[in-house]
Enzyme design. Structure first.
Site, PDB file in Angstrom:
ATOM      1  N   ASP A 186      77.897  92.242  61.437  1.00  0.00           N
ATOM      2  CA  ASP A 186      77.273  93.447  61.978  1.00  0.00           C
ATOM      3  C   ASP A 186      77.974  93.886  63.253  1.00  0.00           C
ATOM      4  OD1 ASP A 186      76.398  91.256  63.478  1.00  0.00           O
ATOM      5  OD2 ASP A 186      74.328  91.391  62.806  1.00  0.00           O
ATOM      6  N   ASP A 230      62.526  87.351  64.721  1.00  0.00           N
ATOM      7  CA  ASP A 230      61.679  88.138  63.811  1.00  0.00           C
ATOM      8  C   ASP A 230      62.078  87.960  62.345  1.00  0.00           C
ATOM      9  OD1 ASP A 230      64.061  89.555  63.635  1.00  0.00           O
ATOM     10  OD2 ASP A 230      63.227  91.471  64.308  1.00  0.00           O
ATOM     11  N   HIS A 290      65.243  88.323  61.072  1.00  0.00           N
ATOM     12  CA  HIS A 290      66.390  89.079  60.558  1.00  0.00           C
ATOM     13  C   HIS A 290      67.598  88.173  60.297  1.00  0.00           C
ATOM     14  CE1 HIS A 290      67.602  90.003  64.989  1.00  0.00           C
ATOM     15  NE2 HIS A 290      68.458  89.114  64.534  1.00  0.00           N
ATOM     16  N   GLU A 335      66.442  93.986  59.813  1.00  0.00           N
ATOM     17  CA  GLU A 335      65.143  93.760  60.434  1.00  0.00           C
ATOM     18  C   GLU A 335      64.044  93.675  59.365  1.00  0.00           C
ATOM     19  OE1 GLU A 335      65.214  92.793  63.320  1.00  0.00           O
ATOM     20  OE2 GLU A 335      65.958  94.204  64.817  1.00  0.00           O
TER      21      GLU A 335
HETATM   22  P1  PGA Z   1      70.840  84.165  68.373  1.00  0.00           P
HETATM   23  O1  PGA Z   1      70.504  85.391  67.415  1.00  0.00           O
HETATM   24  O2  PGA Z   1      71.880  83.378  67.666  1.00  0.00           O
HETATM   25  O3  PGA Z   1      71.357  84.768  69.630  1.00  0.00           O
HETATM   26  O4  PGA Z   1      69.562  83.407  68.535  1.00  0.00           O
HETATM   27  C1  PGA Z   1      70.345  85.141  66.061  1.00  0.00           C
HETATM   28  C2  PGA Z   1      70.359  86.441  65.316  1.00  0.00           C
HETATM   29  O5  PGA Z   1      69.948  87.470  65.883  1.00  0.00           O
HETATM   30  O6  PGA Z   1      70.766  86.442  64.150  1.00  0.00           O
END
Ligand code: PGA
Length: 263
Positions: free
Chosen positions: A67, A138, A140, A145
């Site tokens: 992404d 959350d 994702h 999302e």
């Molecule tokens: P993080 O984020 O590795 O910074 O915890 C994980 C994600 O958003 O996929």
């Protein structure tokens, strides 16, 4: 779905580096799917160590990012292209030209065509062999999302307020500086990779790990879509595993797995 509970993130990183080394030995032009955020950092540290010690070469590999933020100035240090340049390209022999990121440079109305080209480029490379994934608090994966279609392809998405707050640490602590829009590989795009490796560290991820591994498959928890894939490895440390009901079974299974099988 294989769940591996490790003592430390570094132990998980060693397992992933071993799987990448096996892939490099097997394929002339392996295709890696790279994630960003804090979670994959131990893996990138390990790959850097292995490359500098001459135990691994990524010179023949290519990579696709999951992404990218939309609307950051070119070269912004928090852009995922820049993160991968810094954390992987600069520290290994992976070639910068072999790293592909969603093209977010054009006008927003040009993005759908750029997204379709990105999916086509993944297909043209023969698909992703090993896709690294973190998971958002959350649920994702990539930036899909909650509510994302489980069959989605690469497209423009809007971040939730929670994700923008979670990622504020990469923008001097200011959630308002985190872009609202991103381009992310879709869940369907991610599920097309041949091996999915999801990592999670720390008790802040314990609840979402339990939901994605042991809860129902639901667009409300995008990472639960991994339950539909034929080759998934979930690697978690003890705090991130603390809400798993079948943790004892996962430990037993891993302890009795023949070493030659890898992950
Ligand atoms: P993080 O984020 O590795 O910074 O915890 C994980 C994600 O958003 O996929």
């Amino acid at each position: 779905m294989e769940v591996v509970i490790v003592d430390r993130p570094g132990d998980g990183a060693a397992l992933v580096a071993g799987a990448i080394a096996a892939l490099v030995a097997l394929r002339d032009a392996p295709v890696l799917g790279l994630a960003t955020g804090g979670t994959p950092q131990p893996v990138y540290d390990r790959l850097a160590d292995d490359c500098s010690a001459g135990r691994l070469s990524l010179a023949g590999a290519s990579a696709f990012l999951l992404d990218e933020y939309v609307g950051l100035p070119a070269g912004h240090p928090a852009s995922y292209r820049q993160v991968i340049e810094r954390e992987v390209v600069a520290r290994t022999d992976l070639r910068s030209e072999a790293v592909h990121a969603p093209d977010v440079a054009g006008e927003e109305r040009e993005l759908p065509a750029a997204c379709a080209r990105y999916d086509d480029a993944i297909d043209a490379a023969g698909g992703v062999d090993l896709q690294l994934l973190g998971v958002g608090s959350d649920g994702h994966i990539g930036f899909n999302e909650p509510g994302s279609s489980l069959g989605s392809r690469t497209r423009l998405k809007t971040l939730t307020a929670r994700t923008r707050a979670d990622n504020a640490r990469f923008f001097d602590g200011d959630p308002e500086a985190v872009p609202h829009h991103v381009v992310t590989q879709g869940i369907g795009t991610i599920l097309a990779a041949r091996h999915l490796v999801l990592l999670a560290w720390g008790d802040g991820k314990a609840e979402i790990v339990a939901r994605l591994v042991e809860g129902p498959v639901s667009a409300s928890v995008p990472a639960s879509a991994l339950q539909l894939h034929h080759h998934v490895t979930v690697i978690v440390d003890e705090p991130a595993a603390s809400r798993l009901e079948r943790a004892g079974y996962y430990r037993e299974t891993w302890a009795s797995k023949p070493a030659w099988q890898g992950i």
